[in-house]
Design a protein around this motif. Structure first.
Motif, PDB file in Angstrom:
ATOM      1  N   UNK A 108     -19.433 131.722 -14.487  1.00 43.70           N
ATOM      2  CA  UNK A 108     -20.613 131.870 -15.335  1.00 43.70           C
ATOM      3  C   UNK A 108     -21.318 133.167 -14.952  1.00 43.70           C
ATOM      4  N   UNK A 109     -21.334 134.118 -15.869  1.00 42.81           N
ATOM      5  CA  UNK A 109     -21.979 135.412 -15.630  1.00 42.81           C
ATOM      6  C   UNK A 109     -23.306 135.451 -16.364  1.00 42.81           C
ATOM      7  N   UNK A 110     -24.393 135.430 -15.624  1.00 43.50           N
ATOM      8  CA  UNK A 110     -25.718 135.600 -16.204  1.00 43.50           C
ATOM      9  C   UNK A 110     -26.029 137.091 -16.229  1.00 43.50           C
ATOM     10  N   UNK A 111     -26.875 137.508 -17.175  1.00 42.02           N
ATOM     11  CA  UNK A 111     -27.061 138.949 -17.377  1.00 42.02           C
ATOM     12  C   UNK A 111     -28.372 139.185 -18.110  1.00 42.02           C
ATOM     13  N   UNK A 112     -28.850 140.435 -18.077  1.00 44.67           N
ATOM     14  CA  UNK A 112     -29.959 140.837 -18.945  1.00 44.67           C
ATOM     15  C   UNK A 112     -30.010 142.349 -19.146  1.00 44.67           C
ATOM     16  N   UNK A 129     -18.192 132.182 -19.376  1.00 43.44           N
ATOM     17  CA  UNK A 129     -19.378 132.264 -20.228  1.00 43.44           C
ATOM     18  C   UNK A 129     -20.216 133.453 -19.797  1.00 43.44           C
ATOM     19  N   UNK A 130     -20.805 134.131 -20.770  1.00 42.29           N
ATOM     20  CA  UNK A 130     -21.679 135.277 -20.531  1.00 42.29           C
ATOM     21  C   UNK A 130     -23.039 134.895 -21.117  1.00 42.29           C
ATOM     22  N   UNK A 141     -17.557 135.239 -28.841  1.00 38.57           N
ATOM     23  CA  UNK A 141     -17.252 133.838 -28.559  1.00 38.57           C
ATOM     24  C   UNK A 141     -17.640 133.396 -27.150  1.00 38.57           C
ATOM     25  N   UNK A 142     -17.847 134.353 -26.238  1.00 39.86           N
ATOM     26  CA  UNK A 142     -18.199 133.997 -24.860  1.00 39.86           C
ATOM     27  C   UNK A 142     -19.699 133.997 -24.594  1.00 39.86           C
ATOM     28  N   UNK A 143     -20.491 134.511 -25.516  1.00 39.33           N
ATOM     29  CA  UNK A 143     -21.920 134.678 -25.247  1.00 39.33           C
ATOM     30  C   UNK A 143     -22.705 133.405 -25.540  1.00 39.33           C
ATOM     31  N   UNK A 144     -23.650 133.135 -24.659  1.00 39.31           N
ATOM     32  CA  UNK A 144     -24.593 132.030 -24.808  1.00 39.31           C
ATOM     33  C   UNK A 144     -25.977 132.614 -24.533  1.00 39.31           C
ATOM     34  N   UNK A 145     -26.927 132.317 -25.413  1.00 39.90           N
ATOM     35  CA  UNK A 145     -28.228 132.978 -25.313  1.00 39.90           C
ATOM     36  C   UNK A 145     -29.360 131.976 -25.098  1.00 39.90           C
TER      37      UNK A 145
END
Length: 337
Positions: A108-112, A129-130, A141-145
Motif C-alpha cells: 500500500x503506497x500512500x502519497x500526496x 494500491x496507490x 485502476x490502482x488509485x484510491x482517493x
C-alpha cells in the motif's frame, strides 16, 4: 497478520502511528523498518519504542547515489520480509515496493506529492494500491482517493491534544512567538530552494516576537542560537508549539500544511507549486511566496485576531468536510486482513 511499515521521513512516524496502535490493539503484529536520515532514527526509536524496529539503508545525496542506495536497500529488505513472514507492507511512497513485489505480498503506497513525478509513478506502477488525496486529479485502476490531507492522520481533533506546558519549558507565551521551519537543500525536490532565513528572523524580531526555529540543517544552528529558540529533535509536543504560535513560516511543504491545519496563518516559502496545498490557500490560512518583499510585508500584517478567526474556520472544515486520514489507512489495511 504481520504488517510492515517502512518509514523514510520524520512525518511518516506521525502518519502511521495511530494506525499502528489501533492495529496492535486488534491483535496484529507490527514491524517497522526505516532508512537512516538525519534525526529519523532518534525520532522513530523515541515515538515507536513499543514496536520492533530495524534500520535498513541510508539516505544519500544526488540522483545517482539515491537510486543505487534505494536498489541496495530493496535487496536488503527481501530477507527481512521472509524472516518475519510479513503479510502486507505500508509505506508513504515507493521505497520498498520492489522487494515487496518480489516477495509477492500486497504493498500500500500512500502519497500526496504528484509534482515529484519519479517516485509518484514508481509507486503507481508497482504498488498494489496507490492512495492519495482527491485534490490530485491523476487516476487509474490502482488509485484510491480520500478527501483531505496526510497530516490529518495525526492532526485530526480525534487524536490531537494541545497544551501550554511545552511553552513553559521554552519560556514563551501563546501568540508571542513565531514558528519557523527551514528545510536543508538535501532532497531532490528542494534542491532549488534559496534560504532567506536570516532576513525573516530579523523581521520577526523587529515585530517584538520570539522565534522558535526548527532546522533540518543543524550545521547552521550556531548562526541563529543567539536570536532564536532552536529546537532539538525529538521535540516534546511540537504540535502544541505550532498551535500556539502567532503565525508560521516554512520552507518545507509538510510543516506548512501542518501549521495551516492547526489554524495558524502560514507562509510557505519553499517555492514548489503543489496541488495538495490549493485547498488551504483557498481557505486563506496558507499563503505562498519566495519573494522577500512579499514575505516581509506578510509578516508585518499578522495579528492575533486573524489567527483566532482562522482557527475556528479550519476546525469547522476539518470536522465537517475532510476525512480522518487514520481511518483511511485502517480501511485499506483491513481490506487485506
Amino acid at each position: 497478520m504481520n504488517i510492515l511499515f517502512d518509514l523514510n521521513h520524520p512525518v511518516d512516524v506521525n502518519f502511521f502511528k495511530n494506525a499502528m496502535l489501533q492495529l496492535q490493539e486488534e491483535g496484529h503484529h507490527i514491524f517497522i523498518i526505516f532508512r537512516g536520515r538525519g534525526k529519523l532514527e532518534k525520532i522513530v526509536r523515541y515515538e515507536l519504542a513499543m514496536f520492533p524496529i530495524e534500520k535498513i539503508g541510508e539516505h544519500k545525496k544526488g540522483f545517482t547515489k539515491k537510486v543505487m542506495a534505494q536498489l541496495h536497500r530493496d535487496y536488503a529488505i527481501i530477507p527481512f520480509i521472509k524472516k518475519n513472514k510479513i503479510d502486507l507492507v505500508a509505506c508513504f511512497g515507493p521505497t520498498s515496493v520492489f522487494s515487496t513485489r518480489f516477495c509477492g505480498i500486497p504493498y500500500l503506497a500512500f502519497d500526496d506529492d504528484f509534482e515529484y513525478k519519479i517516485p509518484f509513478y514508481h509507486a503507481n506502477w508497482f504498488a498494489t494500491r496507490h492512495i492519495f488525496p482527491d485534490f490530485i486529479e491523476f487516476s487509474n485502476s490502482k488509485t484510491y482517493k480520500f478527501h483531505g490531507f496526510k497530516e490529518l492522520a495525526y492532526l485530526h481533533p480525534n487524536y490531537l491534544q494541545t497544551s501550554k506546558q511545552v511553552l513553559e519549558e521554552h519560556g514563551i507565551q501563546p501568540n508571542k512567538y513565531v514558528f519557523i521551519r527551514e528545510i536543508a537543500g538535501v532532497s531532490l525536490n528542494y534542491k532549488d530552494s534559496t534560504s532567506i532565513l536570516s532576513k525573516i528572523v530579523e523581521a520577526v524580531k523587529k515585530k517584538g516576537l520570539e522565534v522558535v526555529l526548527s532546522l533540518e540543517d543543524k550545521d547552521v544552528k550556531e548562526k541563529f542560537s543567539d536570536d532564536c529558540i532552536v529546537l532539538e529533535e525529538p521535540v516534546s509536543d511540537i504540535y502544541s508549539l505550532m498551535y500556539h504560535a502567532l503565525f508560521a513560516i516554512s520552507s518545507g511543504d509538510t510543516v506548512a500544511r501542518e501549521t495551516s491545519l492547526l489554524g495558524v496563518p502560514t507562509l510557505y516559502t519553499g517555492g514548489r507549486e503543489m496541488v495538495v496545498n490549493k485547498a488551504l490557500v483557498d481557505l486563506s490560512v496558507l499563503d505562498e511566496s519566495t519573494e522577500l518583499t512579499f514575505i516581509l510585508d506578510w509578516i508585518s500584517q499578522q495579528e492575533s485576531n486573524k489567527k483566532e478567526k482562522m482557527q475556528r474556520e479550519v476546525l469547522h472544515t476539518i470536522e465537517n468536510e475532510w476525512d480522518n486520514t487514520t481511518s483511511v489507512i485502517l480501511k485499506h489495511i483491513n481490506d487485506f486482513t
